[in-house]
Design a protein around this motif. Structure first.
Motif, mmCIF file in Angstrom:
data_model
loop_
_atom_site.group_PDB
_atom_site.id
_atom_site.type_symbol
_atom_site.label_atom_id
_atom_site.label_comp_id
_atom_site.label_asym_id
_atom_site.label_seq_id
_atom_site.Cartn_x
_atom_site.Cartn_y
_atom_site.Cartn_z
ATOM 1 N N ALA A 110 0.839 -1.205 0.000
ATOM 2 C CA ALA A 110 0.000 0.000 0.000
ATOM 3 C C ALA A 110 0.871 1.252 0.000
ATOM 4 O O ALA A 110 0.565 2.243 -0.680
ATOM 5 C CB ALA A 110 -0.921 -0.005 1.215
ATOM 6 N N LYS A 111 1.968 1.192 0.747
ATOM 7 C CA LYS A 111 2.876 2.341 0.774
ATOM 8 C C LYS A 111 3.539 2.552 -0.585
ATOM 9 O O LYS A 111 3.779 3.687 -0.997
ATOM 10 C CB LYS A 111 3.934 2.139 1.863
ATOM 11 N N LEU A 112 3.825 1.463 -1.278
ATOM 12 C CA LEU A 112 4.403 1.603 -2.619
ATOM 13 C C LEU A 112 3.417 2.300 -3.557
ATOM 14 O O LEU A 112 3.803 3.198 -4.314
ATOM 15 C CB LEU A 112 4.769 0.221 -3.181
ATOM 16 N N VAL A 113 2.151 1.901 -3.511
ATOM 17 C CA VAL A 113 1.147 2.535 -4.375
ATOM 18 C C VAL A 113 1.045 4.026 -4.054
ATOM 19 O O VAL A 113 0.999 4.875 -4.959
ATOM 20 C CB VAL A 113 -0.223 1.837 -4.213
ATOM 21 N N ASP A 114 1.034 4.371 -2.766
ATOM 22 C CA ASP A 114 0.991 5.792 -2.386
ATOM 23 C C ASP A 114 2.208 6.534 -2.934
ATOM 24 O O ASP A 114 2.092 7.650 -3.447
ATOM 25 C CB ASP A 114 0.961 5.932 -0.855
ATOM 26 N N TYR A 115 3.374 5.911 -2.820
ATOM 27 C CA TYR A 115 4.603 6.539 -3.316
ATOM 28 C C TYR A 115 4.531 6.758 -4.830
ATOM 29 O O TYR A 115 4.873 7.834 -5.335
ATOM 30 C CB TYR A 115 5.799 5.645 -2.953
ATOM 31 N N LEU A 116 4.072 5.749 -5.541
ATOM 32 C CA LEU A 116 4.017 5.849 -7.000
ATOM 33 C C LEU A 116 3.011 6.908 -7.454
ATOM 34 O O LEU A 116 3.240 7.611 -8.444
ATOM 35 C CB LEU A 116 3.663 4.489 -7.610
ATOM 36 N N LEU A 117 1.902 7.032 -6.731
ATOM 37 C CA LEU A 117 0.897 8.032 -7.128
ATOM 38 C C LEU A 117 1.406 9.466 -6.948
ATOM 39 O O LEU A 117 0.867 10.392 -7.561
ATOM 40 C CB LEU A 117 -0.385 7.830 -6.315
ATOM 41 N N GLU A 118 2.410 9.634 -6.104
ATOM 42 C CA GLU A 118 2.990 10.965 -5.919
ATOM 43 C C GLU A 118 4.281 11.159 -6.713
ATOM 44 O O GLU A 118 4.870 12.235 -6.680
ATOM 45 C CB GLU A 118 3.274 11.204 -4.423
ATOM 46 N N HIS A 119 4.704 10.137 -7.426
ATOM 47 C CA HIS A 119 5.941 10.222 -8.213
ATOM 48 C C HIS A 119 5.690 11.082 -9.467
ATOM 49 O O HIS A 119 4.627 10.982 -10.082
ATOM 50 C CB HIS A 119 6.379 8.806 -8.613
ATOM 51 N N ALA A 367 -7.733 8.343 -5.732
ATOM 52 C CA ALA A 367 -8.469 7.532 -4.752
ATOM 53 C C ALA A 367 -9.028 6.277 -5.417
ATOM 54 O O ALA A 367 -9.033 5.194 -4.812
ATOM 55 C CB ALA A 367 -9.588 8.358 -4.122
ATOM 56 N N LEU A 368 -9.501 6.413 -6.654
ATOM 57 C CA LEU A 368 -10.020 5.248 -7.380
ATOM 58 C C LEU A 368 -8.911 4.231 -7.636
ATOM 59 O O LEU A 368 -9.086 3.020 -7.430
ATOM 60 C CB LEU A 368 -10.644 5.699 -8.703
ATOM 61 N N ILE A 369 -7.748 4.712 -8.094
ATOM 62 C CA ILE A 369 -6.628 3.804 -8.360
ATOM 63 C C ILE A 369 -6.192 3.122 -7.067
ATOM 64 O O ILE A 369 -5.962 1.905 -7.027
ATOM 65 C CB ILE A 369 -5.455 4.592 -8.978
ATOM 66 N N ARG A 370 -6.085 3.917 -5.992
ATOM 67 C CA ARG A 370 -5.668 3.363 -4.696
ATOM 68 C C ARG A 370 -6.663 2.307 -4.216
ATOM 69 O O ARG A 370 -6.280 1.267 -3.701
ATOM 70 C CB ARG A 370 -5.550 4.512 -3.690
ATOM 71 N N ARG A 371 -7.928 2.564 -4.425
ATOM 72 C CA ARG A 371 -8.995 1.633 -4.008
ATOM 73 C C ARG A 371 -8.842 0.292 -4.709
ATOM 74 O O ARG A 371 -8.901 -0.767 -4.092
ATOM 75 C CB ARG A 371 -10.345 2.258 -4.342
#
Length: 552
Positions: A110-119, A367-371
């Motif tokens: 989950a942390k990786l997805v958060d990191y990638l969405l802010e990259h 939020a949709l991608i993270r979901r």
């Protein structure tokens, strides 16, 4: 095939890499050879033990109904490479891969997805994807500024602007194609009485292919010719692009900027029925909503409002389906832009639920991608089991996704740093030249655009023998392999070969080699004196493997 200076051990590599398909643990599992020994990693077990997500529950109910079992959770290396390709449009580099694989953090996926969405590469990747969706890859008329459109899109995705606002701006944009990049979407489709603009507007924003109804009523649903031409009438006020002349640094007048102009109008569209009857239609939305027939309204503003209105669930579901398809390899509706009674979704209740959540959440793209990325469904491996190997619609395993041209190009550069080798100092020109090779290799005989790597002869030849590949696997000073050899020389002599094999696998495949692969790689390096030549051929085989080409 790439000429080899070491045919004996290239034959050995054929066993090691199978030329187009490196045998990896997951590939073993897919072929059935690795099922018995494949075990979920610790993080996967933790994921499996967590509370069931509502999405996962609805997906599981479909499995139960069809008596299908899911595949196991993907290993960290498979999930990581998938997330990088889906969100950044490229594979991870060695540093990124090592950091994730060695991390012991809880919830690191989950942390990786958060990191990638802010990259920064996230916005660039989605701008690339959407510029292709909106105006294609082929060369456009001079009135279309592709760079300005991509720049505009990149800003929207970087700011995570709500999708309804992004879509509305694309539909109603006016003014200069350089000052307002969104204008280029409309400018790219103005020919033939705006028929292409009519088709792509409903296809991209509503997921509905109504283009065939320009000539006849749809044969298998309720769409009529009047539906197509009713949308077309919203564009009647658009005028041909107007050049905006400027004086360049040499004092010459140049026209490289164009203005999209729209005038209010009371014009209507006409169409001919099959019985030769001519009919007219004023602007009418697909659900029957109409606007004034007089020249007192901005027609595209009205169309943008109709499409993006919260009451229009087709709009939210079309985007949710596209993102689901991007992440899962297949949409609830397939093809992604072919909604309609003739093509019902595989999971209608889940699509409705996600569409409503998307509206309630303010059309929040991240939020949709993270979901979706947080679900166990997205975390499954692509390796099938006997029970689900024929499943194509229930998401019991991850669908194999061939890289698209942009993913393949950027991943090759990420793995090899080819643009830095040789020290020509003109990396932008090199990159542009190589990308033109990709454009050619991904076009079809009819000049249409390919969307992914399908192993056609031009694509295969480009990968095996193209200039980029030659540069990518070259071992000259300053290249990836040249630097790797220098770093290996700093290792303990006994571990230098293992270091090289490990780094080659991390660079190309985002994982460490299996014991068998390590043993074979070390054997090649130990049996031949020319280390750099062995490294070149090993790297070439890895980059031409199915495991590199596929997003699993």
């Amino acid at each position: 095939m790439r000429p080899s200076r070491h045919p004996r051990w290239l034959l050995g590599l054929a066993g090691f890499a199978l030329a187009w398909g490196v045998v990896c643990p997951e590939a073993d599992a897919q072929s059935g050879r690795g099922r018995a020994r494949a075990k979920p990693p610790a993080s996967a077990k933790a994921k499996e033990a967590g509370p069931e997500d509502e999405i996962d529950r609805m997906i599981r109910e479909a499995w139960d109904e069809s008596k299908i079992k899911p595949s196991r959770v993907a290993p960290d290396s498979e999930f990581m490479r998938r997330a990088y390709l889906d969100l950044l449009g490229r594979i991870p580099n060695i540093r990124e891969a090592t950091a994730f694989l060695e991390s012991k953090e809880p919830a690191k996926r989950a942390k990786l997805v958060d990191y990638l969405l802010e990259h920064p590469d996230y916005a660039q990747n989605f701008a690339n994807q959407w510029s292709v969706l909106l105006i294609g890859r082929n060369r456009q008329e001079r009135t279309v500024d592709r760079v300005a459109l991509k720049t505009w899109l990149r800003r929207q995705f970087a700011e995570n602007k709500p999708w309804n606002e992004v879509a509305r701006e694309l539909i109603v944009a006016k003014g200069s194609n350089k000052q307002n990049g969104a204008v280029n979407f409309t400018l790219a489709h103005l020919e033939f009485e705006k028929v292409p603009l009519t088709s792509i507007t409903t296809r991209v924003f509503l997921g509905q292919q109504i283009q065939c109804t320009q000539c006849h009523d749809h044969p298998s649903n309720d769409w009529k010719q009047a539906d197509f031409w009713g949308i077309n009438a919203f564009f009647k006020g658009l005028k041909p692009p107007k050049p905006i002349p400027r004086t360049d640094e040499n004092g010459a007048t140049v026209e490289d900027e164009y203005e999209l102009i729209e005038e209010r109008t009371d014009a209507y569209s006409t169409f001919e029925r099959r019985n030769a009857e001519i009919r007219i239609v004023f602007p009418t939305f697909l659900d029957g909503k109409k606007i004034s027939q007089d020249a007192d309204v901005d027609r595209r503003e009205s169309l943008g409002n109709f499409i993006t209105d919260k009451s229009n669930r087709d709009f939210s579901k079309a985007f949710v389906n596209r993102i689901w398809g991007h992440l899962m390899g297949r949409g609830f509706v397939h093809p992604l832009d072919d909604f309609g009674p003739h093509n019902p979704p595989s999971h209608p209740e889940l699509l409705d639920k996600l569409g409503d959540e998307f509206i309630a959440g303010g059309y929040d793209i991240k939020a949709l991608i993270r979901r979706i990325a947080s679900t166990q469904t997205y975390n499954l491996t692509s390796a099938t089991i006997p029970n689900n190997e024929k499943d194509e619609t229930l998401f019991s395993h991850m669908t194999l996704k061939p890289m698209n041209p942009e993913q393949l190009f950027d991943s090759l550069l990420m793995a090899t740093s080819a643009q830095k080798a040789g020290g020509t100092g003109d990396n932008d020109r090199l990159r542009a030249d190589w990308y033109r090779q990709f454009e050619f290799a991904f076009s079809t005989d009819e000049g249409d655009e390919g969307s992914s790597f399908q192993g056609t002869i031009p694509q295969a030849l480009m990968m095996m023998n193209g200039d980029l590949m030659a540069k990518a696997v070259g071992g000259k000073s300053g290249s990836f392999l040249g630097d790797l050899k220098e770093r290996a020389a700093l290792q303990n002599e006994a571990s230098a070969d293992a270091y090289i094999v490990n780094q080659l696998y991390l660079a190309a495949l985002g994982r460490t080699p299996t014991p068998k692969e390590m043993s074979m790689g070390r054997g090649f390096l130990g049996n031949f004196p020319d280390t750099i030549a062995v490294m070149e051929d090993m790297f070439w085989a890895l980059l031409n493997s199915n495991e590199f080409i596929l997003n699993r």
